[in-house]
Design an enzyme around this catalytic site. Structure first.
Site, PDB file in Angstrom:
ATOM      1  N   SER A   1      -2.503  64.770  -0.567  1.00  0.00           N
ATOM      2  CA  SER A   1      -1.763  65.328  -1.739  1.00  0.00           C
ATOM      3  C   SER A   1      -0.758  64.026  -1.959  1.00  0.00           C
ATOM      4  CB  SER A   1      -0.633  66.297  -1.415  1.00  0.00           C
ATOM      5  OG  SER A   1       0.165  66.658  -2.201  1.00  0.00           O
TER       6      SER A   1
ATOM      7  N   HIS B   1      -3.726  77.707  -7.548  1.00  0.00           N
ATOM      8  CA  HIS B   1      -2.938  76.920  -6.535  1.00  0.00           C
ATOM      9  C   HIS B   1      -2.463  78.013  -5.418  1.00  0.00           C
ATOM     10  CE1 HIS B   1      -0.641  73.062  -7.018  1.00  0.00           C
ATOM     11  NE2 HIS B   1      -0.061  73.546  -6.031  1.00  0.00           N
TER      12      HIS B   1
ATOM     13  N   THR C   1      -4.543  67.492 -10.417  1.00  0.00           N
ATOM     14  CA  THR C   1      -4.316  68.643 -10.106  1.00  0.00           C
ATOM     15  C   THR C   1      -3.476  68.966 -11.659  1.00  0.00           C
ATOM     16  OG1 THR C   1      -4.055  68.833  -8.000  1.00  0.00           O
ATOM     17  CG2 THR C   1      -2.817  70.499  -9.178  1.00  0.00           C
TER      18      THR C   1
ATOM     19  N   LYS D   1      -8.485  70.094 -10.850  1.00  0.00           N
ATOM     20  CA  LYS D   1      -8.225  71.292 -10.123  1.00  0.00           C
ATOM     21  C   LYS D   1      -7.105  72.200 -10.917  1.00  0.00           C
ATOM     22  CE  LYS D   1      -6.092  71.995  -5.613  1.00  0.00           C
ATOM     23  NZ  LYS D   1      -4.853  72.418  -5.795  1.00  0.00           N
TER      24      LYS D   1
ATOM     25  N   TYR E   1      -0.645  64.209  -8.990  1.00  0.00           N
ATOM     26  CA  TYR E   1       0.369  64.785  -9.997  1.00  0.00           C
ATOM     27  C   TYR E   1       0.662  63.789 -10.794  1.00  0.00           C
ATOM     28  CZ  TYR E   1       1.043  68.991  -7.098  1.00  0.00           C
ATOM     29  OH  TYR E   1       0.699  70.380  -6.417  1.00  0.00           O
TER      30      TYR E   1
HETATM   31  C1  LIG Z   1       1.743  74.766   1.420  1.00  0.00           C
HETATM   32  C2  LIG Z   1       0.779  74.347   0.243  1.00  0.00           C
HETATM   33  C3  LIG Z   1       1.146  73.126  -0.341  1.00  0.00           C
HETATM   34  C4  LIG Z   1       0.292  72.716  -1.383  1.00  0.00           C
HETATM   35  N1  LIG Z   1       0.552  71.581  -1.994  1.00  0.00           N
HETATM   36  C5  LIG Z   1      -0.242  71.125  -2.928  1.00  0.00           C
HETATM   37  C6  LIG Z   1      -0.366  69.618  -3.556  1.00  0.00           C
HETATM   38  O1  LIG Z   1       0.579  69.027  -2.932  1.00  0.00           O
HETATM   39  N2  LIG Z   1      -1.039  69.369  -4.427  1.00  0.00           N
HETATM   40  C7  LIG Z   1      -2.341  70.114  -4.990  1.00  0.00           C
HETATM   41  O2  LIG Z   1      -2.878  69.899  -5.927  1.00  0.00           O
HETATM   42  N3  LIG Z   1      -2.237  71.489  -4.253  1.00  0.00           N
HETATM   43  C8  LIG Z   1      -1.512  71.934  -3.594  1.00  0.00           C
HETATM   44  N4  LIG Z   1      -1.380  73.179  -2.823  1.00  0.00           N
HETATM   45  C9  LIG Z   1      -2.591  73.867  -3.294  1.00  0.00           C
HETATM   46  C10 LIG Z   1      -3.897  73.804  -2.551  1.00  0.00           C
HETATM   47  O3  LIG Z   1      -4.562  72.481  -2.790  1.00  0.00           O
HETATM   48  C11 LIG Z   1      -5.084  75.003  -2.886  1.00  0.00           C
HETATM   49  O4  LIG Z   1      -5.134  74.938  -4.244  1.00  0.00           O
HETATM   50  C12 LIG Z   1      -4.549  76.213  -2.231  1.00  0.00           C
HETATM   51  O5  LIG Z   1      -4.078  75.921  -1.051  1.00  0.00           O
HETATM   52  C13 LIG Z   1      -5.772  77.166  -2.184  1.00  0.00           C
HETATM   53  O6  LIG Z   1      -5.436  78.485  -1.513  1.00  0.00           O
HETATM   54  P1  LIG Z   1      -5.514  78.903  -0.297  1.00  0.00           P
HETATM   55  O7  LIG Z   1      -4.252  78.151   0.244  1.00  0.00           O
HETATM   56  O8  LIG Z   1      -5.327  80.119  -0.303  1.00  0.00           O
HETATM   57  O9  LIG Z   1      -6.953  78.010   0.447  1.00  0.00           O
HETATM   58  C14 LIG Z   1      -0.714  73.686  -1.794  1.00  0.00           C
HETATM   59  C15 LIG Z   1      -0.822  74.952  -1.276  1.00  0.00           C
HETATM   60  C16 LIG Z   1      -0.213  75.145  -0.308  1.00  0.00           C
HETATM   61  C17 LIG Z   1      -0.456  76.319   0.594  1.00  0.00           C
END
Ligand SMILES: Cc1cc2nc3c(=O)[nH]c(=O)nc-3n(C[C@H](O)[C@H](O)[C@H](O)COP(=O)(O)O)c2cc1C
Length: 387
Positions: free
Chosen positions: A107, A276, A156, A252, A130
């Site tokens: 990330s 997300h 994203t 994404k 981002y």
């Molecule tokens: C704690 C956390 C932090 C996240 N941080 C980012 C991030 O920095 N960049 C991003 O594109 N998505 C981020 N996401 C979204 C994840 O990439 C992903 O889309 C999501 O976790 C999918 O759902 P799931 O946790 O139910 O598998 C984050 C998700 C979580 C749970």
């Protein structure tokens, strides 16, 4: 210690070992958390067809994602603050993924920097971007990703503005954690986490601090995001970034058929149907529910992946059978990381792989690449009749 057989087992250990602020950060959706819950419960509505007396020997889960060979069609999603869940968490997760043969996505909001992760892995990984207001920073980070040998850029698109997660505001989420009396009381019970954190110097956002202008204090994630993330991001910006990057591009955060068509028109390598993990627009439909209409809109013009709500190998199989070429997992591997570090990420992947393999066999299939809609029982009204 209990025998670990499910992702939920890892989550229970994770909850005990990691400071509450970071557990809450993972285990939250925005506002009422309706979409966060639906992402998981909608998978449960889909059932599987049991088949018998077919050859179930010599099974394979090997596939590809955006042309890259994978041991199973599961990639680790980008997750911010990963290095606060476990010391040097991004390096541990990337190493576990590399050994397992699945892609890792770093990330923008990671604790370990792109260069750090590259120095501690031997295979190329993916980098999630981002888009910030500061164009120079964006150009610079794209150049850094190229220099580090990143093999795909994951852009994203569903976080131009930050969804509100109540617990993060109440906990004063920050990296490193601010030492208030209640944080100190909670940290005191997490000695293993604290001991490991003392062994590393990586305690803040490695891709940003020292690289972005005027960023010394990222104390408050929400105000920092509001100041730095580019709310103007549009399709022209995306086209410009595609040009600038020049390599494999994954978009994404697509949850609408019209947006999926725009993404396919742009000519990216894959799109990730995602909300997300229920952290942005509360009230949006789950990713798995939106998948059929998105697939119908883009056909095979672009590889369609899915994330949000995957907690088992059965969920992976359901997504794949519904037409997603691959999936990303977020929380499912973070639970493992917080519970047991690198070995925990490996454990998450092993659990998912075993569930995927066994379920595929019991559905009468031997090759993940031949799995299709035929193995599923989907309620007739699954997509919903929305006006
Ligand atoms: C704690 C956390 C932090 C996240 N941080 C980012 C991030 O920095 N960049 C991003 O594109 N998505 C981020 N996401 C979204 C994840 O990439 C992903 O889309 C999501 O976790 C999918 O759902 P799931 O946790 O139910 O598998 C984050 C998700 C979580 C749970």
């Amino acid at each position: 210690m209990t025998t670990i057989t499910t992702i939920d087992d890892l989550k229970a250990i994770y909850k005990r070992r990691v400071p509450r602020m970071f557990y809450d950060y993972t285990e939250s959706g925005s506002w009422t958390e309706q979409t966060f819950r639906d992402n998981v419960s909608d998978f449960d509505l889909i059932r599987l067809r049991q088949r018998i007396a077919v050859d179930m020997s010599d099974r394979t889960l090997a596939s590809t994602m955006a042309g890259q060979e994978v041991a199973m069609p599961v990639a680790l999603a980008p997750v911010g603050f990963t290095g606060m869940q476990s010391a040097d968490g991004e390096i541990k997760a990337a190493r576990a993924a590399e050994a397992f043969g699945v892609p890792y996505t770093l990330s923008t909001m990671s604790i370990c920097s792109i260069e750090d992760v590259a120095a501690h892995t031997s295979e190329p990984f993916w980098f999630q971007l981002y888009v910030m207001r500061d164009e120079e920073f964006v150009d610079n980070i794209i150049a850094r990703a190229k220099n580090a040998g990143v093999s795909a850029l994951v852009l994203t698109l569903d976080l131009q503005v930050l969804g509100q997660r109540h617990k993060d505001l109440k906990n004063g989420l920050s990296a490193p954690p601010k030492l208030t009396p209640s944080t100190i009381a909670n940290l005191a019970t997490k000695w293993r986490w604290g001991f490991e954190m003392l062994q590393t110097r990586r305690h803040s956002f490695g891709n940003i601090v020292g690289h972005a202008k005027n960023v010394e204090n990222m104390g408050s994630l929400s105000s920092w995001t509001a100041e730095q993330f580019d709310p103007k991001l549009d399709w022209n910006t995306i086209a410009r970034l595609k040009e600038k990057w020049g390599g494999k591009l994954i978009l994404k955060g697509i949850l609408d058929p019209d947006d999926a068509v725009r993404a396919a028109d742009l000519g990216c390598d894959a799109i990730v149907v995602s909300n997300h993990g229920g952290r942005q627009l509360d009230g949006a439909l789950s990713s798995i529910r939106m998948l059929p209409s998105i697939l119908a809109a883009v056909g095979d013009r672009v590889e369609v992946w899915l994330d949000s709500g995957i907690r088992s190998g059965q969920d992976v199989l359901k997504a794949r059978a519904m037409g997603a070429h691959g999936v990303m997992i977020g929380r499912a591997y973070i639970y493992g990381l917080g519970a047991m570090g690198q070995a925990g990420v490996t454990k998450s992947l092993e659990i998912i792989m075993r569930e995927l393999d066994l379920t595929m066999a019991l559905c009468g299939k031997r090759d993940i690449n031949t799995v299709d809609r035929d193995i599923l029982l989907i309620p007739k009204d699954f997509e919903g009749d929305w006006a």
